[in-house]
Design a protein around this motif. Structure first.
Motif, mmCIF file in Angstrom:
data_model
loop_
_atom_site.group_PDB
_atom_site.id
_atom_site.type_symbol
_atom_site.label_atom_id
_atom_site.label_comp_id
_atom_site.label_asym_id
_atom_site.label_seq_id
_atom_site.Cartn_x
_atom_site.Cartn_y
_atom_site.Cartn_z
ATOM 1 N N ARG A 72 -48.680 -23.462 49.181
ATOM 2 C CA ARG A 72 -47.403 -23.613 48.477
ATOM 3 C C ARG A 72 -47.019 -25.089 48.342
ATOM 4 O O ARG A 72 -46.516 -25.519 47.298
ATOM 5 N N ARG A 76 -46.637 -27.254 44.856
ATOM 6 C CA ARG A 76 -45.412 -28.014 44.592
ATOM 7 C C ARG A 76 -45.752 -29.448 44.197
ATOM 8 O O ARG A 76 -45.186 -30.000 43.236
ATOM 9 N N GLU A 79 -47.219 -29.651 40.704
ATOM 10 C CA GLU A 79 -46.165 -29.514 39.699
ATOM 11 C C GLU A 79 -45.418 -30.830 39.508
ATOM 12 O O GLU A 79 -45.002 -31.164 38.389
#
Length: 237
Positions: A72, A76, A79
């Motif tokens: 995760r 992140r 992105e």
């Protein structure tokens, strides 16, 4: 400090090291800077000082149902790089796993409906692809290495489709002028890809019982992905 940062998302050290060498060779950047997101976050480097980013592949899948905190955090950070490229503040090329991250970020669907096993696939450039700075010189078709379990179901909102084929409709797209995402692996030579096969032999990208035949096919292939990477530095600045 080089002008481009190679961002690694592979847990396997040997595959990560080889991928770094491949990107360095094809970009023509001898001392290509490197960040392994599985060991350090973006905040550990002056990442906003880079003009360009190349993001390698990974055995991770965006559609994984049992993601750990590590994955995760990786997604992140990817992105954040994509957002910087969309804003035009840097150029970025996301490959394989990365196209799933960007597709989801844009509000698109990532699906398991269009997998491709290890192969040298022919992809067709769209009209936009033929006019694109990176892809255009290779029009109308390219041969590239593919090996993936998931892909974009269709071109996500805000993106321009650059390349496609019958097996996987979204092979590459561009967002704005400086963010590129490819389902295929542009950095891998035939020998690179054969070496990578040995690392991921039991990972489901090809039939392990057909290893020798698959390796022979890969080594006999001719691919054009290095052409894209050789032109990537022209997007910087």
């Amino acid at each position: 400090m080089s002008s481009v940062l190679y961002v690694c998302v592979r847990p396997e050290r040997s595959a990560a090291d080889a991928e770094h060498r491949s990107f360095s060779r094809d970009l023509g950047i001898r001392d290509l800077d490197r960040l392994d997101l599985l060991h350090a976050s973006l905040e550990t480097v002056e990442w906003e000082q880079y003009d360009g980013f190349v993001i390698g592949g990974s055995p991770f899948n965006v559609t994984d149902a049992d993601k750990g905190d590590e994955q995760r955090v990786v997604e992140r950070d990817l992105e954040r790089i994509a957002a910087r490229a969309i804003d035009g503040k840097a150029a970025a090329l996301f490959t394989c796993y990365g196209i799933g991250v960007v597709t989801r970020m844009l509000g698109g669907e990532v699906t398991m409906d269009h997998p491709e096993r290890v192969q040298a696939a022919r992809i067709r450039l769209t009209e936009a692809g033929a006019a694109d700075a990176l892809f255009g010189p290779n029009a109308p078709e390219m041969s590239v290495f593919t090996a993936h379990k998931e892909s974009a179901a269709e071109t996500p909102p805000g993106a321009v489709l650059l390349a496609t084929n019958d097996a996987c409709p979204v092979q590459a797209y561009r967002v704005g002028n400086r963010l590129y995402a490819t389902q295929f692996h542009p950095e891998a030579s035939p020998q690179d890809f054969a070496d990578r096969m040995a690392v991921y032999r039991a990972s489901g990208y090809f039939d392990a019982s057909e290893y020798a035949a698959t390796e022979k096919m890969v080594l006999a292939s001719s691919v054009d992905g290095a052409d894209l990477l050789s032109r990537f530095p022209s997007l910087l600045g």
